[in-house]
Design an enzyme around this catalytic site. Structure first.
Site, PDB file in Angstrom:
ATOM      1  N   GLU A  36     101.897 -42.440 -29.497  1.00 30.99           N
ATOM      2  CA  GLU A  36     101.065 -43.249 -28.605  1.00 30.99           C
ATOM      3  C   GLU A  36      99.582 -43.205 -28.998  1.00 30.99           C
ATOM      4  O   GLU A  36      98.823 -44.085 -28.613  1.00 30.99           O
ATOM      5  CB  GLU A  36     101.269 -42.811 -27.144  1.00 30.99           C
ATOM      6  CG  GLU A  36     102.651 -43.217 -26.639  1.00 30.99           C
ATOM      7  CD  GLU A  36     103.014 -42.660 -25.276  1.00 30.99           C
ATOM      8  OE1 GLU A  36     103.814 -43.294 -24.570  1.00 30.99           O
ATOM      9  OE2 GLU A  36     102.522 -41.571 -24.908  1.00 30.99           O
ATOM     10  N   ILE A  67     114.167 -41.758 -16.651  1.00 34.80           N
ATOM     11  CA  ILE A  67     115.117 -42.455 -15.786  1.00 34.80           C
ATOM     12  C   ILE A  67     116.055 -43.333 -16.637  1.00 34.80           C
ATOM     13  O   ILE A  67     115.600 -44.161 -17.418  1.00 34.80           O
ATOM     14  CB  ILE A  67     114.384 -43.341 -14.741  1.00 34.80           C
ATOM     15  CG1 ILE A  67     113.336 -42.523 -13.974  1.00 34.80           C
ATOM     16  CG2 ILE A  67     115.387 -44.007 -13.799  1.00 34.80           C
ATOM     17  CD1 ILE A  67     113.853 -41.413 -13.107  1.00 34.80           C
ATOM     18  N   GLU A 102     103.522 -39.844 -16.705  1.00 36.29           N
ATOM     19  CA  GLU A 102     102.174 -39.247 -16.734  1.00 36.29           C
ATOM     20  C   GLU A 102     101.100 -39.981 -15.943  1.00 36.29           C
ATOM     21  O   GLU A 102     100.084 -39.368 -15.564  1.00 36.29           O
ATOM     22  CB  GLU A 102     101.659 -39.135 -18.191  1.00 36.29           C
ATOM     23  CG  GLU A 102     102.489 -38.269 -19.119  1.00 36.29           C
ATOM     24  CD  GLU A 102     103.682 -39.003 -19.723  1.00 36.29           C
ATOM     25  OE1 GLU A 102     103.692 -40.258 -19.687  1.00 36.29           O
ATOM     26  OE2 GLU A 102     104.604 -38.338 -20.212  1.00 36.29           O
ATOM     27  N   ASP A 123     111.976 -49.799 -22.584  1.00 42.13           N
ATOM     28  CA  ASP A 123     113.368 -49.775 -22.094  1.00 42.13           C
ATOM     29  C   ASP A 123     113.385 -50.265 -20.651  1.00 42.13           C
ATOM     30  O   ASP A 123     112.330 -50.516 -20.071  1.00 42.13           O
ATOM     31  CB  ASP A 123     113.938 -48.349 -22.187  1.00 42.13           C
ATOM     32  CG  ASP A 123     113.142 -47.370 -21.347  1.00 42.13           C
ATOM     33  OD1 ASP A 123     112.190 -46.762 -21.895  1.00 42.13           O
ATOM     34  OD2 ASP A 123     113.410 -47.245 -20.142  1.00 42.13           O
TER      35      ASP A 123
HETATM   36  N1  ADE Z   1     108.909 -43.872 -20.351  1.00 48.29           N
HETATM   37  C1  ADE Z   1     109.501 -44.877 -21.035  1.00 48.29           C
HETATM   38  N2  ADE Z   1     110.724 -45.133 -20.528  1.00 48.29           N
HETATM   39  C2  ADE Z   1     110.900 -44.284 -19.502  1.00 48.29           C
HETATM   40  C3  ADE Z   1     111.965 -44.045 -18.600  1.00 48.29           C
HETATM   41  N3  ADE Z   1     113.090 -44.753 -18.649  1.00 48.29           N
HETATM   42  N4  ADE Z   1     111.821 -43.062 -17.677  1.00 48.29           N
HETATM   43  C4  ADE Z   1     110.685 -42.339 -17.630  1.00 48.29           C
HETATM   44  N5  ADE Z   1     109.651 -42.514 -18.458  1.00 48.29           N
HETATM   45  C5  ADE Z   1     109.756 -43.475 -19.388  1.00 48.29           C
END
Ligand code: ADE
Length: 233
Positions: free
Chosen positions: A13, A153, A174, A197
């Site tokens: 990042e 998640i 975060e 995602d």
């Molecule tokens: N950062 C990127 N995808 C995420 C997810 N599915 N859950 C928590 N943090 C994430």
């Protein structure tokens, strides 16, 4: 004179940001590395915190209290909740909450503890700059609510529960903790995320596939914002 903190959670990042800065000085502090540079005459400090609320709280606090940064920009990736958010799309947080902060047993709403608030609000001037940058780049950027917690998640049910309590558009690990630190210390902050995602059963595969490309999209946008902030000096 302004000093800008630029944070991510993972190396991927911040790598595009360090590349853009070129030369920087590395300082080890509190079990992490901080990268200091001068960009177009303005001091910046860059770091990745490591994943989660505790590490990001520590890094944000150090950026402000030790390195004396007076504004903070966060760049990274997120899981989408809002169906309009596709892989690589950008979301700017207007407000953020901790979806895993739970003392509902005592009659409090999810995300609330006495002395705190369910949501923390990002800086409106920095959000306004992001709108200008989006316009310049011809990019659609969604402004919305981000839910933060110490879990990756990957389950529709968990995701739907977060929607129920916070009406969030995206989730990550975060943003809100960084926001709480900045709010308490009166430091304007801005949280930008690009979607990696959709936080469902395929989330870990999607994350592995798209995290790097989405991180680059977010980092490039953040550096355009830094250009604006610097030019306004
Ligand atoms: N950062 C990127 N995808 C995420 C997810 N599915 N859950 C928590 N943090 C994430």
């Amino acid at each position: 004179m302004s000093k800008i903190a630029i944070m991510g959670a993972m190396p991927q990042e911040i790598e595009p940001i360090l590349k853009k800065l070129g030369n920087y000085k590395t300082t080890k502090y509190a079990d992490n590395e901080y990268y200091e540079a001068t960009y177009k005459g303005v001091e910046v400090v860059v770091a990745y915190s490591k994943i989660g609320k505790v590490f990001s709280t520590l890094t944000a606090t150090i950026m402000i209290e030790h390195f004396n940064c007076d504004k903070l920009l966060f760049s990274g990736v997120a899981g989408a909740i809002n169906p309009n958010l596709k892989i690589g799309d950008l979301i700017v947080a207007s407000k953020l909450s901790q979806h895993d902060l739970d003392i509902t047993a005592f009659g409090h709403p999810m995300g609330f503890v006495p002395g705190g608030s369910v949501f923390v609000e990002a800086d409106k001037d920095l959000i306004a700059i992001s709108k200008k940058v989006a316009h310049e780049l011809g990019k659609t950027v969604i402004e919305g609510t981000i839910a933060t917690g110490d879990q990756f998640i990957h389950d529709e049910k968990v995701k739907n529960n977060i929607v129920k309590h916070f009406n969030a558009d995206a989730l990550e690990m975060e943003g809100c903790s960084v926001g709480v630190v900045c709010d308490a210390l009166n430091i304007p902050f801005f949280i930008l995320r690009s979607i990696s995602d959709t936080a469902d059963t395929d989330a870990s595969f999607s994350f592995d596939k798209f995290m790097q490309s989405s991180a680059i999209i977010s980092a490039q946008f953040i550096m355009k914002m830094v250009d604006h902030i610097v030019d306004a000096k």
